[in-house]
Scaffold this motif. Structure first.
Motif, PDB file in Angstrom:
ATOM      1  N   ALA A   1       0.854  -1.363  -0.046  1.00 51.35           N
ATOM      2  CA  ALA A   1       0.001   0.272   0.021  1.00 51.35           C
ATOM      3  C   ALA A   1       0.835   1.241  -0.112  1.00 51.35           C
ATOM      4  O   ALA A   1       0.405   2.530  -0.580  1.00 51.35           O
ATOM      5  CB  ALA A   1      -0.809  -0.074   1.320  1.00 51.35           C
ATOM      6  N   ARG A   2       2.156   1.182   0.771  1.00 48.27           N
ATOM      7  CA  ARG A   2       3.105   2.329   0.602  1.00 48.27           C
ATOM      8  C   ARG A   2       3.980   2.245  -0.700  1.00 48.27           C
ATOM      9  O   ARG A   2       4.942   3.216  -0.695  1.00 48.27           O
ATOM     10  CB  ARG A   2       3.729   2.425   1.968  1.00 48.27           C
ATOM     11  N   ASP A   3       3.896   1.324  -1.334  1.00 47.85           N
ATOM     12  CA  ASP A   3       4.862   1.168  -2.565  1.00 47.85           C
ATOM     13  C   ASP A   3       6.325   0.951  -1.931  1.00 47.85           C
ATOM     14  O   ASP A   3       7.197   1.367  -2.523  1.00 47.85           O
ATOM     15  CB  ASP A   3       4.673   2.315  -3.432  1.00 47.85           C
ATOM     16  N   ARG A   4       6.230  -0.096  -0.861  1.00 47.68           N
ATOM     17  CA  ARG A   4       7.716  -0.263  -0.371  1.00 47.68           C
ATOM     18  C   ARG A   4       8.101  -1.663  -0.367  1.00 47.68           C
ATOM     19  O   ARG A   4       9.090  -2.039   0.320  1.00 47.68           O
ATOM     20  CB  ARG A   4       7.416   0.425   1.176  1.00 47.68           C
TER      21      ARG A   4
ATOM     22  N   LEU B   1      12.060  12.842   9.835  1.00 46.80           N
ATOM     23  CA  LEU B   1      11.864  11.867   8.843  1.00 46.80           C
ATOM     24  C   LEU B   1      11.015  10.817   9.141  1.00 46.80           C
ATOM     25  O   LEU B   1      10.269  10.187   8.339  1.00 46.80           O
ATOM     26  CB  LEU B   1      13.209  11.548   8.010  1.00 46.80           C
ATOM     27  N   GLU B   2      11.342  10.228  10.264  1.00 46.58           N
ATOM     28  CA  GLU B   2      10.190   9.149  10.494  1.00 46.58           C
ATOM     29  C   GLU B   2       8.847   9.409  10.618  1.00 46.58           C
ATOM     30  O   GLU B   2       7.574   8.606  10.200  1.00 46.58           O
ATOM     31  CB  GLU B   2      10.771   8.446  12.066  1.00 46.58           C
ATOM     32  N   THR B   3       8.582  10.627  11.319  1.00 45.45           N
ATOM     33  CA  THR B   3       7.218  11.150  11.247  1.00 45.45           C
ATOM     34  C   THR B   3       6.584  11.366   9.870  1.00 45.45           C
ATOM     35  O   THR B   3       5.256  11.048   9.675  1.00 45.45           O
ATOM     36  CB  THR B   3       7.203  12.408  11.874  1.00 45.45           C
ATOM     37  N   THR B   4       7.209  11.761   8.956  1.00 48.86           N
ATOM     38  CA  THR B   4       6.622  12.143   7.501  1.00 48.86           C
ATOM     39  C   THR B   4       6.887  10.636   6.542  1.00 48.86           C
ATOM     40  O   THR B   4       5.896  10.681   5.870  1.00 48.86           O
ATOM     41  CB  THR B   4       7.654  13.175   6.905  1.00 48.86           C
ATOM     42  N   THR B   5       7.845   9.990   6.905  1.00 53.00           N
ATOM     43  CA  THR B   5       7.819   8.674   5.977  1.00 53.00           C
ATOM     44  C   THR B   5       7.469   7.550   6.444  1.00 53.00           C
ATOM     45  O   THR B   5       7.198   6.619   5.804  1.00 53.00           O
ATOM     46  CB  THR B   5       9.406   8.485   5.780  1.00 53.00           C
ATOM     47  N   GLY B   6       7.487   7.554   7.599  1.00 56.55           N
ATOM     48  CA  GLY B   6       7.135   5.979   8.530  1.00 56.55           C
ATOM     49  C   GLY B   6       8.327   5.245   8.631  1.00 56.55           C
ATOM     50  O   GLY B   6       8.117   4.188   9.070  1.00 56.55           O
ATOM     51  N   ILE B   7       9.465   5.539   8.294  1.00 63.54           N
ATOM     52  CA  ILE B   7      10.525   4.865   8.300  1.00 63.54           C
ATOM     53  C   ILE B   7      11.317   4.999   9.755  1.00 63.54           C
ATOM     54  O   ILE B   7      11.876   6.112   9.930  1.00 63.54           O
ATOM     55  CB  ILE B   7      11.420   4.973   7.209  1.00 63.54           C
ATOM     56  N   ALA B   8      11.401   4.014  10.705  1.00 64.23           N
ATOM     57  CA  ALA B   8      11.908   4.054  11.857  1.00 64.23           C
ATOM     58  C   ALA B   8      13.309   4.776  11.801  1.00 64.23           C
ATOM     59  O   ALA B   8      14.278   4.529  11.174  1.00 64.23           O
ATOM     60  CB  ALA B   8      11.921   2.914  12.545  1.00 64.23           C
ATOM     61  N   ALA B   9      13.480   5.775  12.724  1.00 66.89           N
ATOM     62  CA  ALA B   9      14.524   6.689  12.771  1.00 66.89           C
ATOM     63  C   ALA B   9      15.819   5.821  12.888  1.00 66.89           C
ATOM     64  O   ALA B   9      17.030   5.997  12.407  1.00 66.89           O
ATOM     65  CB  ALA B   9      14.609   7.808  13.653  1.00 66.89           C
ATOM     66  N   ASP B  10      15.710   4.731  14.148  1.00 64.95           N
ATOM     67  CA  ASP B  10      16.662   4.197  14.247  1.00 64.95           C
ATOM     68  C   ASP B  10      17.150   3.030  13.320  1.00 64.95           C
ATOM     69  O   ASP B  10      18.432   2.627  13.513  1.00 64.95           O
ATOM     70  CB  ASP B  10      16.599   3.197  15.882  1.00 64.95           C
ATOM     71  N   LEU B  11      16.364   2.624  12.425  1.00 65.62           N
ATOM     72  CA  LEU B  11      16.747   1.892  11.385  1.00 65.62           C
ATOM     73  C   LEU B  11      17.555   2.837  10.176  1.00 65.62           C
ATOM     74  O   LEU B  11      18.552   2.429   9.651  1.00 65.62           O
ATOM     75  CB  LEU B  11      15.495   1.258  10.555  1.00 65.62           C
ATOM     76  N   LEU B  12      17.105   3.901  10.071  1.00 65.63           N
ATOM     77  CA  LEU B  12      17.596   4.942   8.953  1.00 65.63           C
ATOM     78  C   LEU B  12      18.835   5.408   9.361  1.00 65.63           C
ATOM     79  O   LEU B  12      19.689   5.443   8.550  1.00 65.63           O
ATOM     80  CB  LEU B  12      16.437   5.953   9.025  1.00 65.63           C
ATOM     81  N   LEU B  13      19.061   5.849  10.501  1.00 68.20           N
ATOM     82  CA  LEU B  13      20.429   6.384  10.983  1.00 68.20           C
ATOM     83  C   LEU B  13      21.348   5.628  11.992  1.00 68.20           C
ATOM     84  O   LEU B  13      20.654   5.518  13.142  1.00 68.20           O
ATOM     85  CB  LEU B  13      20.177   7.656  11.511  1.00 68.20           C
ATOM     86  N   ASP B  14      22.301   5.398  11.681  1.00 65.23           N
ATOM     87  CA  ASP B  14      23.393   4.517  12.586  1.00 65.23           C
ATOM     88  C   ASP B  14      24.761   5.053  12.284  1.00 65.23           C
ATOM     89  O   ASP B  14      24.870   6.083  11.570  1.00 65.23           O
ATOM     90  CB  ASP B  14      23.421   3.129  12.255  1.00 65.23           C
TER      91      ASP B  14
END
Length: 374
Positions: free
Chosen positions: A167-170, A305-318
């Protein structure tokens, strides 16, 4: 419980015919260098959950080969994949980790299985046997139910999460992230990198880092050789203190009252040799070359970005992403296409993070807004 070669052969044949298998493991870490498999739980499309006895002395390599050829459904499966790679020769071709998928559809990272099953499937999963003794035989009814439930729910949960991804094209993004997580999980640990996991390593100066690297590599090899936990060879606190003080003589080593007599007797010479090697080596680069405030700002940006994209911040940024941003290079893997430009804009000051979690032009004022009063 499958505890015979004949029963295992039947299971292997079933796995070879299956398009997917959900799996989980119960293992014990205590007293050993690496975890020991106690129970392997499998859910196949053609029946109820199956438990395999990890203590029965079975050759699990045929099962590992069969599992390597199908899609595996796991939850937070890095540890499960590592232990099966070691004990069954697993080389997974395709993995769908429900914890990873949830992190890409706005459900946070890392989420517990029971916290995802409740909203997706309407099932309450009591986690009563988490620290159970899985080495005892026979398993209790409560243990069996707990072990079976952990894989029974995974196929339906995976189906629900796949629908959310579509549904999110992901779907394609999920495949890229899943592959990355498997690579990380199965990457061999290098003894020369063991110092990175020692608390206090990020703030160590050059001589301390050099000693940390030598001492931690020696500890890693020694723990592996003895098959004991690392702390039984040398605990983290004492390891860091020895790296900072760098004693060069037996008297200097004995002068630290925290050094156990058993360590002095058995390993004193090895510790001093590691310190001596450190004195003539180039120290490894610092773990974090960036200012703390800079890193905190980027973490705040990832949260925005997590708020706008739904992608968890801790997964996105390490730390690998922070290192890439600090060096001015592209973000590793899938992150470049998802957030590369936004995070670079924050890193160089073109975007800022407001108190309400919004990313705005560097002065902190959104386009079309008047500057607020001081």
């Amino acid at each position: 419980m499958i505890d015979s070669a004949a029963a295992l052969d039947v299971l292997v044949a079933r796995v070879r015919r299956a398009p997917w298998v959900a799996l989980d493991t119960e293992f014990h870490q205590e007293g050993h260098y690496a975890p020991r498999l106690m129970v392997l739980q499998l859910q196949l499309p053609d029946g109820d959950p199956v438990l395999v006895d990890g203590r029965a002395g079975l050759d699990l390599s045929p099962l590992g080969a069969a599992l390597s050829a199908v899609t595996l459904i796991v939850h937070g499966g890095a540890g499960d994949l590592r232990i099966l790679a070691g004990e069954a020769g697993l080389v997974p071709a395709r993995v769908f980790d429900t914890q990873v998928a949830a992190a890409l559809v706005g459900e946070g990272w890392p989420r517990r299985l029971q916290d995802l099953v409740r909203p997706h499937l309407g099932i309450h999963m009591p986690k009563t046997e988490t620290v159970s003794d899985w080495s005892r035989r026979p398993l209790s009814d409560a243990q069996r139910a707990y072990a079976e439930d952990d894989v029974r729910v995974l196929p339906a949960l995976a189906g629900s999460l796949r629908a959310h991804l579509a549904a999110r094209d992901r779907t394609a993004l999920d495949a890229a992230v899943q592959a990355e997580r498997v690579t990380i999980a199965l990457r061999p640990a290098a003894p020369e990198d063991a110092w990175r996991a020692v608390p206090g390593a990020p703030g160590a100066d050059d001589p301390t880092r050099a000693a940390l690297a030598e001492l931690a590599a020696w500890r890693e090899a020694e723990a592996h050789l003895r098959d004991v936990p690392r702390h039984q060879v040398l605990n983290d606190g004492l390891l860091l203190e020895l790296a900072r003080r760098r004693p060069t003589t037996p008297e200097g080593l004995r002068g630290n009252r925290r050094v156990p007599s058993a360590l002095l007797k058995r390993d004193g010479a090895a510790v001093l040799a590691a310190v001596e090697r450190a004195a003539s080596r180039t120290p490894p680069p610092p773990l974090r070359a960036w200012p703390r405030a800079w890193g905190d700002t980027l973490r705040a940006a990832a949260a925005a970005l997590e708020t706008t994209t739904g992608i968890a911040a801790d997964l996105l940024l390490d730390d690998s992403v922070l290192a890439a941003l600090h060096a001015g290079g592209p973000l590793p893997g899938w992150r470049e296409g998802v957030a590369g430009e936004s995070l670079r804009a924050v890193a160089d000051g073109r975007l800022a993070v407001r108190a309400d979690g919004r990313l705005v032009p560097g002065g902190g004022v959104a386009e079309g807004e008047a500057p607020s009063a001081p």
